[in-house]
Design a protein around this motif. Structure first.
Motif, short mmCIF file in Angstrom:
data_model
loop_
_atom_site.label_atom_id
_atom_site.label_comp_id
_atom_site.label_asym_id
_atom_site.label_seq_id
_atom_site.Cartn_x
_atom_site.Cartn_y
_atom_site.Cartn_z
N ARG A 173 37.39 38.56 40.38
CA ARG A 173 37.89 38.78 39.03
C ARG A 173 38.74 40.04 38.95
O ARG A 173 39.80 40.05 38.33
CB ARG A 173 36.71 38.95 38.06
N LEU A 222 42.67 40.30 38.06
CA LEU A 222 42.97 41.00 36.80
C LEU A 222 44.00 42.11 37.02
O LEU A 222 44.95 42.26 36.24
CB LEU A 222 41.67 41.57 36.24
N HIS A 261 38.80 39.81 32.22
CA HIS A 261 38.13 38.78 33.03
C HIS A 261 36.78 38.56 32.40
O HIS A 261 36.16 39.48 31.86
CB HIS A 261 37.99 39.23 34.48
#
Lengths: 316, 316
Positions: free
Chosen positions: B129, B133, B76
């Motif tokens: 994020r 991820l 990310h």
């Protein structure tokens, strides 16, 4: 004034080497992919004053006999040549008198003042510049140094190609933009002197194609429009540059305004260097196959980076 | 994961040298005049993908055992690390999975797609994020490569300082911006390994000063605001980078948003290079005497040039 020779370019390089930046040559895989060629950018936007013009100006100023230099130098210019003369004069320790059009980019006016030059503003026409310049020269006794129609200037501009061919001796061709023709002339004289096999091609905006028309017809043709986005290329060839170009240049090609702006932005975004619209003219010529450069090694002189950041062409 | 050493930086440089650009170092008399110091800019904005992040990404991707590499890599990132991982994976011939915030600059999204990576968009928070991820890694089996809290990344980023000190061994100090701390950590490890006399200072936006607060307090501090114009510096230090910084870095200083934007524009106008706002943070620190650099030789790592030309900070 005599037509400059390769020997003049070599002398110029000796004279100015310690005063100029030896600018780097950059490459970009993304440019190469799009162009279908291997492109080597001689980054004169990193030259002092941000443009190749410092080479010619230095050579001209430092060629003057002392008794003539003491009265200073004078010129008219849309910007880069003005800054170049101003800085060269400052280094030499003599006055510089600059005639500039009122509509020159703000950043260029500011820079000329920053180098301690005296500015006289004029109308944005060749006639306006020349008459104002004549008055300044009469009053001060300064030596007029023409932006391009001057063998010392032409020889100085040719030194960028000397360095480019020192770094990359196996280039197949070199492209430059053409406005007044000083850089194109100097480049072609240098390339012919170093290796006559190197093709030199001038690149010009379609709407300001006086150099192309002159080259094709064999007779000096007038400028018809001066509104190209490539503001460094709004001037016409001179007698001297035209003579050099007829003798040494292989071709002159043209590109549209849209192609120039798009190529300029492409270089900004992919190479992270700031180039003037004028520099994008040869890039656009490559991208749009105006030149047969397939799989060739192509040098491009990036002429300068003096851009008004408040007026970027893709925002107009 | 172990704290990286100078030996890791040296190994990284051997591993990636043939994959990266050896970027040029530029200088500017106008910068020197204003800074009252001699400044050497290591131009990682001319690095592949336009940022130093390609160094760390290359080192991480090419450090993976083949049986692990085959499932690809994932990360990310607000942009540059994403492009770097995407290109490194492309060169290695393995898949790259990139989690990006939806509000990342358009030019960065486009570039990541251009390198053939798979993009999954997420919310623009660290939590957003990380959770996105985790899902991507679970699904693909790809190896997560953190943007900075990873010893392979830190060692790779340190290679820019290795080259800078090879070119200019007599630097008194090196400045870098600090966001997650990967570049600052790698730079400080490299400088300490090459010459412990070289001072290394991190430079940070005042409004995103978690690294400065952590450094001064000795305890990892949270990020309070993520709205700095220096969009590459919106992330917090990690445990690993904080450990490196505590051990090797001499100081961390901060500058205001206005100072960052003004310094950024100054570099664009005077040096004709495109730098991200993050790069302008050390320049602003020098210009505003946040660092005692009078008459010193100062290296600055110019981190990248991936800017959205339709949203320049001085037009906002």
């Amino acid at each position: 004034m005599h037509t400059p020779t390769f020997s003049d370019v070599q002398s110029a390089h000796q004279k100015i080497s310690s005063l100029i930046h030896r600018t780097p040559v950059l490459t970009s895989l993304q440019v190469d992919e799009r162009a279908g060629a291997k492109v080597f950018f001689k980054c004169e936007n990193f030259q002092k004053v941000g443009a190749f013009k410092f080479r010619g100006a230095c050579n001209a100023v430092f060629s003057l006999p002392d008794e003539q230099a003491v009265n200073g130098v004078a010129t008219h210019s849309s910007g880069n040549h003005a800054q170049a003369i101003a800085l060269a004069a400052k280094i030499k320790g003599i006055p510089a008198h600059i005639v500039m059009p009122e509509n020159a980019p703000a950043v260029k006016k500011k820079a000329v003042k920053g180098y301690g030059a005296h500015i006289t503003f004029c109308e944005s026409t060749l006639e306006g510049r020349e008459s104002t310049l004549a008055k300044v020269v009469e009053k001060t006794g300064a030596t007029f140094i023409h932006p391009y129609n001057d063998s010392r200037i032409i020889a100085g501009q040719g030194t960028a190609a000397v360095e480019l061919l020192q770094d990359y001796p196996d280039l197949d061709m070199i492209l430059t933009p053409v406005g007044g023709g000083g850089l194109l002339s100097g480049t072609a004289i240098a390339a012919d002197g170093i290796n006559p096999e190197v093709t030199v091609i001038g690149c010009e905006p379609e709407i300001a194609d006086d150099a192309c028309r002159s080259f094709k017809s064999g007779e000096l043709q007038p400028v018809k429009r001066t509104d190209t986005v490539a503001d460094g290329l709004r001037t016409a060839l001179g007698e001297l540059t035209f003579a050099c170009i007829k003798q040494h240049v292989d071709d002159i090609v043209t590109v549209s305004e849209e192609q120039i702006v798009e190529a300029m932005r492409f270089i900004w975004e992919r190479m992270n260097i700031i180039i003037e619209a004028s520099c994008a003219v040869p890039v656009a010529a490559l991208f749009h196959n105006k030149i047969d450069a397939k799989d060739k090694k192509v040098g491009i002189i990036i002429t300068g980076g003096n851009v008004d950041l408040d007026h970027l062409p893709w925002n107009n």
